[in-house]
Scaffold this active site. Sequence first.
Site, PDB file in Angstrom:
ATOM      1  N   GLY A 145      23.323 -35.980  27.683  1.00  0.00           N
ATOM      2  CA  GLY A 145      22.761 -36.970  28.466  1.00  0.00           C
ATOM      3  C   GLY A 145      21.532 -36.541  28.936  1.00  0.00           C
ATOM      4  N   ASP A 179      32.755 -33.531  37.743  1.00  0.00           N
ATOM      5  CA  ASP A 179      31.907 -33.591  35.810  1.00  0.00           C
ATOM      6  C   ASP A 179      32.868 -31.955  35.706  1.00  0.00           C
ATOM      7  OD1 ASP A 179      31.243 -34.681  33.613  1.00  0.00           O
ATOM      8  OD2 ASP A 179      29.837 -33.837  33.800  1.00  0.00           O
TER       9      ASP A 179
END
Length: 394
Positions: free
Chosen positions: A84, A209
């Site tokens: 991303g 994450d």
Amino acid sequence: MKCFYIFKDKSKSNRVAKSAPEPRDKSKLENSSGLSRATRSVPSPRSIPELYKEKEHNLRVFSFQELKESTNGFNRLLKLGEGGFGSVYKGTIRPAIGQEGGRISVAIKKLNRHGLQGHKEWLAEVQFLGVVNHPNLVKLLGYCSEDDERGIQRLLVYEYMPNKSLEDHLFNRALSTLPWKKRLEIMLGAAQGLAYLHEGLEVQVIYRDFKASNVLLDANLKPKLSDFGLAREGPTGDNTHVSTAVVGTYGYAAPEYVETGHLKVQSDIWSYGVVLYEILTGRRTVERNRPTVEQKLLDWVKKFPANSNKFSMIIDPRLRNQYSFSAARKVAKLADCCLKKNPEERPTMNQVVESLKEAIQESEDGSTSNSTPVTSASRSVERRSRQVGIRKYL
């Protein structure tokens, strides 16, 4: 029995402007990233932006042209990955002034120039990786920040990790099977990196994450956590959590964080438990090509508890019984503790570290009798996996 002591039952003893290494607009690093803290009337730990100011001189500032040349014009043949944020390329750079040696290999992450979220993550990575220093965290060497008529150019330059990620070694069938002990050693290093973030700094850092693809491996398969774009400072004072928009990767985010947006260090511990089951089973947290009852890893493994006779059926068939069965049971119990519904019942990362050290020791001490006794069950799982793969293409 408390989760924290599951390993205690062992019988044996024992940019254009380069005046400073930050974007020209000083406020970008302090305000736009949302990382600065409001002024408090009582003393508190320094924030990441404050700590960054002391160490910003350690980062090199690269020009866009320099990084473009180092990647042969961002040649697609040098692309290591894409996400991303943008794309990552392999490049080579000259040593810093005053250092000897030839050109060194690096990984260069290039921001998607049209992504606002990517810009915020870039700012976060510069600050967090500019502050942290641990052998199990990837090292940020420098960055590029230039604005011109074509738009913004934001790049990050990291040490190069030649052995890709834990995800590649677990799930890419083109690579050789990752041995049992090496899996535990990689998870131990990752746990030590998380423990440092949670308790080893002046300010608490929540990684947010943790997943197999963010555990990179160096030439010796030593693990280093990467991608700090989603990292946040932890709660301070009497606060129990940080309220934030829910971001991360589906299948790894803790349920209480997804439901409420309340972020705690225990959110990282949940994610860690998910990856423990990935290294045990050789399966991803979500696999849509499997039968419905097997698609979600955490739902599937519940049918094979660590204390049951069926437990060996979940072990990665690629290990071919070359693992310590008793250590595998205890690693599964540790994963279950990390995945407790109540965040406060989960172990700390330092407790996880100690548990994994004992699992590794037990694996080293284990004899042939310590291997799984249920070979037919393991073969059955392997056959079923192959059949599922065949059905996929019928």
